[in-house]
Design a protein around this motif. Structure first.
Motif, mmCIF file in Angstrom:
data_model
loop_
_atom_site.group_PDB
_atom_site.id
_atom_site.type_symbol
_atom_site.label_atom_id
_atom_site.label_comp_id
_atom_site.label_asym_id
_atom_site.label_seq_id
_atom_site.Cartn_x
_atom_site.Cartn_y
_atom_site.Cartn_z
ATOM 1 N N GLU A 176 0.832 -1.216 0.000
ATOM 2 C CA GLU A 176 0.000 0.000 0.000
ATOM 3 C C GLU A 176 0.861 1.259 0.000
ATOM 4 O O GLU A 176 0.541 2.242 -0.665
ATOM 5 N N ILE A 177 1.953 1.208 0.737
ATOM 6 C CA ILE A 177 2.870 2.348 0.766
ATOM 7 C C ILE A 177 3.474 2.564 -0.620
ATOM 8 O O ILE A 177 3.539 3.696 -1.129
ATOM 9 N N ALA A 178 3.913 1.464 -1.257
ATOM 10 C CA ALA A 178 4.515 1.553 -2.588
ATOM 11 C C ALA A 178 3.520 2.094 -3.614
ATOM 12 O O ALA A 178 3.909 2.781 -4.570
ATOM 13 N N ALA A 179 2.240 1.803 -3.393
ATOM 14 C CA ALA A 179 1.195 2.268 -4.315
ATOM 15 C C ALA A 179 0.754 3.695 -4.032
ATOM 16 O O ALA A 179 -0.125 4.230 -4.730
ATOM 17 N N GLY A 180 1.347 4.325 -3.013
ATOM 18 C CA GLY A 180 0.992 5.705 -2.690
ATOM 19 C C GLY A 180 -0.330 5.852 -1.979
ATOM 20 O O GLY A 180 -0.942 6.929 -2.003
ATOM 21 N N MET A 181 -0.791 4.784 -1.316
ATOM 22 C CA MET A 181 -2.064 4.837 -0.605
ATOM 23 C C MET A 181 -1.932 5.688 0.651
ATOM 24 O O MET A 181 -0.853 5.834 1.228
ATOM 25 N N ASP A 182 -3.047 6.264 1.090
ATOM 26 C CA ASP A 182 -3.086 7.030 2.332
ATOM 27 C C ASP A 182 -4.462 6.843 2.970
ATOM 28 O O ASP A 182 -5.288 6.056 2.471
ATOM 29 N N TYR A 183 -4.703 7.540 4.074
ATOM 30 C CA TYR A 183 -5.970 7.374 4.798
ATOM 31 C C TYR A 183 -7.170 7.631 3.888
ATOM 32 O O TYR A 183 -8.126 6.830 3.863
ATOM 33 N N ILE A 184 -7.151 8.711 3.142
ATOM 34 C CA ILE A 184 -8.297 9.067 2.297
ATOM 35 C C ILE A 184 -8.541 7.995 1.242
ATOM 36 O O ILE A 184 -9.689 7.546 1.048
ATOM 37 N N SER A 185 -7.501 7.566 0.555
ATOM 38 C CA SER A 185 -7.689 6.589 -0.526
ATOM 39 C C SER A 185 -8.125 5.233 0.019
ATOM 40 O O SER A 185 -8.961 4.551 -0.596
ATOM 41 N N VAL A 186 -7.586 4.823 1.176
ATOM 42 C CA VAL A 186 -8.014 3.549 1.760
ATOM 43 C C VAL A 186 -9.464 3.639 2.229
ATOM 44 O O VAL A 186 -10.250 2.703 2.048
ATOM 45 N N MET A 187 -9.841 4.754 2.820
ATOM 46 C CA MET A 187 -11.233 4.919 3.237
ATOM 47 C C MET A 187 -12.180 4.912 2.036
ATOM 48 O O MET A 187 -13.316 4.420 2.128
ATOM 49 N N ARG A 188 -11.729 5.424 0.923
ATOM 50 C CA ARG A 188 -12.571 5.380 -0.284
ATOM 51 C C ARG A 188 -12.679 3.956 -0.814
ATOM 52 O O ARG A 188 -13.723 3.564 -1.349
ATOM 53 N N GLN A 189 -11.635 3.168 -0.667
ATOM 54 C CA GLN A 189 -11.739 1.744 -0.990
ATOM 55 C C GLN A 189 -12.741 1.056 -0.060
ATOM 56 O O GLN A 189 -13.539 0.221 -0.498
ATOM 57 N N ASN A 190 -12.686 1.396 1.234
ATOM 58 C CA ASN A 190 -13.662 0.857 2.187
ATOM 59 C C ASN A 190 -15.080 1.228 1.790
ATOM 60 O O ASN A 190 -16.002 0.413 1.886
ATOM 61 N N LEU A 191 -15.252 2.462 1.360
ATOM 62 C CA LEU A 191 -16.570 2.938 0.946
ATOM 63 C C LEU A 191 -17.103 2.102 -0.220
ATOM 64 O O LEU A 191 -18.266 1.674 -0.215
ATOM 65 N N GLU A 192 -16.253 1.860 -1.214
ATOM 66 C CA GLU A 192 -16.687 1.078 -2.370
ATOM 67 C C GLU A 192 -17.007 -0.360 -1.972
ATOM 68 O O GLU A 192 -17.974 -0.957 -2.452
ATOM 69 N N ALA A 193 -16.200 -0.930 -1.071
ATOM 70 C CA ALA A 193 -16.446 -2.298 -0.608
ATOM 71 C C ALA A 193 -17.771 -2.389 0.147
ATOM 72 O O ALA A 193 -18.549 -3.343 -0.030
ATOM 73 N N LEU A 194 -18.041 -1.397 0.985
ATOM 74 C CA LEU A 194 -19.306 -1.379 1.726
ATOM 75 C C LEU A 194 -20.493 -1.205 0.793
ATOM 76 O O LEU A 194 -21.544 -1.840 0.971
ATOM 77 N N LYS A 195 -20.356 -0.329 -0.188
ATOM 78 C CA LYS A 195 -21.459 -0.100 -1.137
ATOM 79 C C LYS A 195 -21.868 -1.398 -1.821
ATOM 80 O O LYS A 195 -23.054 -1.693 -1.985
ATOM 81 N N LEU A 196 -20.872 -2.186 -2.220
ATOM 82 C CA LEU A 196 -21.168 -3.457 -2.866
ATOM 83 C C LEU A 196 -21.855 -4.414 -1.895
ATOM 84 O O LEU A 196 -22.867 -5.038 -2.218
ATOM 85 N N ALA A 197 -21.294 -4.542 -0.690
ATOM 86 C CA ALA A 197 -21.821 -5.501 0.289
ATOM 87 C C ALA A 197 -23.219 -5.126 0.766
ATOM 88 O O ALA A 197 -24.048 -6.000 1.042
ATOM 89 N N LEU A 198 -23.492 -3.843 0.877
ATOM 90 C CA LEU A 198 -24.796 -3.391 1.384
ATOM 91 C C LEU A 198 -25.887 -3.413 0.328
ATOM 92 O O LEU A 198 -27.056 -3.150 0.635
ATOM 93 N N ASN A 199 -25.523 -3.733 -0.880
ATOM 94 C CA ASN A 199 -26.520 -3.740 -1.956
ATOM 95 C C ASN A 199 -26.605 -5.080 -2.668
ATOM 96 O O ASN A 199 -27.126 -5.185 -3.776
ATOM 97 N N GLU A 200 -26.099 -6.138 -2.018
ATOM 98 C CA GLU A 200 -26.185 -7.477 -2.589
ATOM 99 C C GLU A 200 -27.523 -8.124 -2.254
ATOM 100 O O GLU A 200 -28.109 -7.851 -1.217
#
Length: 360
Positions: free
Chosen positions: A336-360
């Motif tokens: 994640e560090i090598a990919a330049g990830m940070d708190y905001i980008s990881v939280m946005r990944q969490n958001l997308e993961a939740l959106k999928l799970a909450l709408n299955e």
């Protein structure tokens, strides 16, 4: 023989006196007074020496400090911070710092013992979660979903009352180690950073601490904090929009890290394990989560990046669900560090993961 955490830290403090005594004074040391009164760093070239406990505190602090501080993280990248303990070198680094930033709420179980051993009376300590209403650890259990959250106005005195009067976690250290419960949050959930709205409050607390250490730069710290908070508020709005019309409101997580996020957005967290990700769930807990998943037709079981996903995979296999990452951002992996990830980008990944799970 297995040593308890308290015994280990006690040995570290003795070694720290030797390590710290052999070091040279830093620029920040030259700007502190022996009287115990903080002397702000006000030279043109000096940067604040800031030590932070683990990754979210680094992210928040670095965005507020900008180029006006050297910010160092105590917990190494890729290491789970719940059971991390400082080395003598870490304690020596804290001794030389101008500012120490930590989350609090029991996340850093070592904090009181370490800071109590320091001779640097000018060290400014920033407890980022101060003033935030904290959740009880037990409030995350899905079988208590109908109960109203009990909150605590967070200061050290109240947290101590909660620990001694309500949770009774003052066990013998060796007995705790034998039982596998050496790590203890004092009954409170420390994962406040996973709510963007509460992250804003942590950033403001950090801003105040840095301004206390370097009043000359207070306005710059405020401008930096304002800019970063704008990103957090945008993230907060996106979470609100995503869950408003979702098909379901429940999600199963590897450990009880998402209570504040769930509370903020009207969701129900169903944790497999407790507040510590390395806590092994009992057979009864596993059965309860499996029953919940089957009854509510849960199709995604979330796991984390810094600990084994075996338990989540076992439950997913049992109920015919898939697994996906919901990251508590307790640290970043090397990838994640090598990919330049940070708190905001990881939280946005969490958001997308939740959106999928909450709408299955």
């Amino acid at each position: 023989m297995k040593f308890s955490k308290k015994a280990t830290l006690g040995l570290l403090f003795s070694l720290t006196l030797i390590v710290a005594g052999c070091g040279q004074k830093s620029a920040s040391d030259a700007n502190t007074a022996s009287t115990g009164t903080s002397v702000p760093v006000e030279t043109e070239t000096a940067k604040l020496n800031v030590q932070v406990s683990f990754y979210p505190m680094y992210e928040f602090t670095k965005n507020v400090a900008g180029d006006l501080a050297d910010v160092h993280t105590l917990v190494p990248a890729g290491m789970e911070p719940h059971d991390w303990e400082p080395t003598p070198q870490d304690i020596a680094s804290i001794e030389k710092a101008d500012v120490l930033v930590y989350n609090g709420a029991g996340m850093e179980s070592w904090i009181d013992q370490v800071t109590g051993s320091l001779s640097n009376a000018s060290l400014i300590q920033v407890e980022a979660s101060k003033g935030i209403n904290l959740l009880e650890g037990g409030e995350h259990e899905h079988h208590q979903e109908d109960s109203e959250a009990t909150e605590h106005d967070h200061d050290h005195e109240h947290a101590n009352e909660a620990t001694t009067e309500e949770h009774d976690h003052d066990h013998d250290a060796e007995a705790e180690a034998e039982a596998g419960h050496d790590h203890d949050h004092g009954g409170l959930d420390p994962h406040v950073w996973l709510s963007p709205a509460l992250a804003v409050k942590e950033v403001r607390n950090i801003e105040a601490g840095l301004a206390q250490a370097a009043p000359k730069h207070a306005e710059q710290f405020k401008q930096n904090a304002d800019a970063y908070i704008a990103q957090l508020e945008s993230l907060d709005q996106d979470f609100k929009a995503a869950v408003t019309d979702s098909k379901r409101k429940d999600f199963i997580t590897q450990h009880a890290a998402f209570g504040y996020l769930a509370k903020e957005y009207g969701l129900q967290q169903v944790p497999i394990a407790g507040l510590s990700p390395e806590q092994e769930p009992s057979a009864a807990q596993m059965a309860s989560v499996i029953d919940f998943a089957k009854e509510h037709q849960v199709k995604t079981i979330f796991f984390e990046t810094l600990v084994s996903s075996k338990v989540s995979e076992t439950i997913a296999s049992e109920v015919g669900a898939k697994t996906a990452v919901l990251n508590p951002i307790e640290g970043l992996t090397e990838e994640e560090i090598a990919a330049g990830m940070d708190y905001i980008s990881v939280m946005r990944q969490n958001l997308e993961a939740l959106k999928l799970a909450l709408n299955e």
